[in-house]
Design a protein around this motif. Structure first.
Motif, mmCIF file in Angstrom:
data_model
loop_
_atom_site.group_PDB
_atom_site.id
_atom_site.type_symbol
_atom_site.label_atom_id
_atom_site.label_comp_id
_atom_site.label_asym_id
_atom_site.label_seq_id
_atom_site.Cartn_x
_atom_site.Cartn_y
_atom_site.Cartn_z
ATOM 1 N N VAL A 181 1.899 58.160 47.670
ATOM 2 C CA VAL A 181 2.496 58.871 48.806
ATOM 3 C C VAL A 181 1.539 58.837 49.998
ATOM 4 O O VAL A 181 0.361 59.171 49.880
ATOM 5 N N HIS A 182 2.032 58.392 51.127
ATOM 6 C CA HIS A 182 1.317 58.458 52.396
ATOM 7 C C HIS A 182 2.165 59.295 53.345
ATOM 8 O O HIS A 182 3.291 59.664 53.013
ATOM 9 N N SER A 183 1.641 59.568 54.533
ATOM 10 C CA SER A 183 2.438 60.305 55.505
ATOM 11 C C SER A 183 2.111 59.797 56.899
ATOM 12 O O SER A 183 0.957 59.796 57.306
ATOM 13 N N LEU A 203 -2.024 58.661 62.212
ATOM 14 C CA LEU A 203 -2.880 59.046 61.099
ATOM 15 C C LEU A 203 -2.066 59.051 59.809
ATOM 16 O O LEU A 203 -0.848 59.159 59.842
ATOM 17 N N CYS A 204 -2.784 58.956 58.694
ATOM 18 C CA CYS A 204 -2.142 59.200 57.407
ATOM 19 C C CYS A 204 -2.424 60.657 57.075
ATOM 20 O O CYS A 204 -3.560 61.087 57.070
ATOM 21 N N ALA A 205 -1.369 61.433 56.824
ATOM 22 C CA ALA A 205 -1.541 62.870 56.651
ATOM 23 C C ALA A 205 -1.318 63.305 55.207
ATOM 24 O O ALA A 205 -0.959 64.450 54.940
ATOM 25 N N TYR A 232 -3.267 62.839 51.409
ATOM 26 C CA TYR A 232 -4.437 62.259 50.756
ATOM 27 C C TYR A 232 -4.017 61.145 49.793
ATOM 28 O O TYR A 232 -3.223 61.368 48.890
ATOM 29 N N CYS A 233 -4.545 59.917 50.026
ATOM 30 C CA CYS A 233 -4.067 58.766 49.264
ATOM 31 C C CYS A 233 -5.214 57.959 48.677
ATOM 32 O O CYS A 233 -5.061 56.783 48.389
ATOM 33 N N GLY A 234 -6.354 58.578 48.511
ATOM 34 C CA GLY A 234 -7.466 57.874 47.871
ATOM 35 C C GLY A 234 -8.664 57.736 48.772
ATOM 36 O O GLY A 234 -8.732 58.311 49.857
ATOM 37 N N ARG A 257 -10.109 55.734 50.912
ATOM 38 C CA ARG A 257 -10.186 55.396 52.334
ATOM 39 C C ARG A 257 -9.059 56.041 53.139
ATOM 40 O O ARG A 257 -8.677 55.548 54.196
ATOM 41 N N HIS A 258 -8.533 57.144 52.616
ATOM 42 C CA HIS A 258 -7.442 57.863 53.285
ATOM 43 C C HIS A 258 -7.759 58.157 54.751
ATOM 44 O O HIS A 258 -6.936 57.939 55.631
ATOM 45 N N SER A 259 -8.977 58.630 54.992
ATOM 46 C CA SER A 259 -9.306 59.052 56.360
ATOM 47 C C SER A 259 -9.476 57.860 57.295
ATOM 48 O O SER A 259 -9.628 58.039 58.496
ATOM 49 N N TYR A 260 -9.471 56.645 56.754
ATOM 50 C CA TYR A 260 -9.576 55.460 57.612
ATOM 51 C C TYR A 260 -8.219 54.776 57.767
ATOM 52 O O TYR A 260 -8.118 53.710 58.340
ATOM 53 N N MET A 261 -7.180 55.392 57.221
ATOM 54 C CA MET A 261 -5.847 54.787 57.306
ATOM 55 C C MET A 261 -5.246 55.157 58.661
ATOM 56 O O MET A 261 -4.399 56.028 58.772
ATOM 57 N N LEU A 262 -5.747 54.471 59.681
ATOM 58 C CA LEU A 262 -5.419 54.831 61.059
ATOM 59 C C LEU A 262 -4.740 53.667 61.762
ATOM 60 O O LEU A 262 -4.894 52.524 61.367
HETATM 61 CU CU1 CUA Z 1 -2.465 56.881 53.215
HETATM 62 CU CU2 CUA Z 1 -3.666 58.922 53.219
#
Ligand code: CUA
Length: 304
Positions: free
Chosen positions: A134-136, A169-171, A173-175, A177-182
């Motif tokens: 799941v991503h957002s 942004l990805c909102a 948490y997906c693992g 590198r979640h915070s770099y999913m920009l």
């Molecule tokens: Cu994709 Cu967090």
């Protein structure tokens, strides 16, 4: 009251300000009343505690007023939310894929990019899918956010009203590198958009074409070019180096030559450098063509 860069800014911000206003009013009112009561009913002034009889008028008042307030908040929230679920007919469709840890936006004419490029003042419909977790997709400036759920297609729409670039942004948490999913939304005028949409190439001339291809494919969310270790091995000094790789149950020593780079793009999890996990998605010819791979190798030669 509000104008904004998308058609949803007004509704969301109005709901926010209404709720914030009510909360602030009660924060002040309750605190002031509390302090007043502490003084008025202090033990010094009232050494003997008395009984308080119930007060029907007061009870009706403190039931009716909060009910009205909560209904008011619900109204503004609902008024802001409802249009988000009413996708206009004829909205311009764009396919969104969110995977660990990058975004891909695909257009009806086959064009695709890691940036969401859209024309101004036109309803855009995003058809969203995730192949893994799941991503957002979250665009704060537009006040919109929607989950991408594996196996369950979701949709979101908006109309951008001002040219410019806005964060994606990805909102969820997906693992690692979640915070770099920009990424970014790029809003263009209709003419500029048409030019971009109908052009063959979208290579950013300011960077090496090999790097541009890798950026577009999301490679840079997991591989650095400065030697630092991310989810995948760094690209710096990779080409021509000796690497220990895990192939099935065997560990073997290989040379990371152009052949190995090519194999690692099409079948990334067959020979994984020791110390890293097999998490990379495979990129077939439709994503990274033979010519693109050559450009990537050219770029890797430069950062040996
Ligand atoms: Cu994709 Cu967090």
């Amino acid at each position: 009251m509000f104008s904004g860069v998308s058609n949803f800014v007004e509704g969301v911000d109005t709901a926010f300000v209404v709720i914030l206003g009510i909360s602030l009013f009660f924060l002040v009112a309750v605190t002031a009343t509390m302090i007043y009561f502490v003084m008025k009913y202090s033990r010094k002034k009232n050494p003997k505690a008395g009984d308080v009889k119930d007060n029907t008028k007061l009870e009706i008042l403190w039931t009716v007023i909060p009910t009205l307030l909560v209904l008011g908040m619900f109204y503004y929230g609902w008024a802001g939310y409802r249009p988000m679920k009413q996708i206009p007919d004829g909205a311009f469709p764009i396919k969104v894929t969110g995977k660990m840890w990058s975004w891909t936006f695909e257009y009806e004419n086959g064009k695709w990019d890691s940036l969401l490029v859209v024309p101004k003042n036109k309803p855009i419909k995003l058809d969203m899918n995730s192949p893994d977790v799941v991503h957002s997709l979250y665009i704060p400036a537009f006040r919109i956010k929607e989950d991408l759920v594996p196996g369950v297609p979701t949709q979101m729409w908006f109309e951008a009203n001002e040219e410019g670039e806005y964060d994606i942004l990805c909102a969820e948490y997906c693992g690692e590198r979640h915070s770099y999913m920009l990424s970014k939304v790029v809003v263009l005028s209709q003419e500029e958009f048409d030019k971009w949409y109908n052009s063959e190439s979208d290579v950013d001339r300011s960077v090496h074409p090999g790097l541009d291809i890798m950026r577009k494919n999301g490679c840079m969310s997991c591989h650095s070019t400065d030697g630092s270790k991310l989810v995948g091995p760094t690209f710096k000094g990779l080409l021509g180096s000796d690497k220990e790789v895990k192939a099935g149950d065997d560990i073997k020593l290989i040379k990371a030559d152009a052949e190995y780079i090519n194999r690692s793009i099409t079948a990334p999890n067959k020979e994984v450098v020791v110390g890293f996990n097999s998490v990379m998605p495979a990129y077939d010819e439709s994503r990274i063509s033979k010519e693109d791979k050559e450009k990537i190798i050219e770029y890797l030669k430069e950062i040996k």
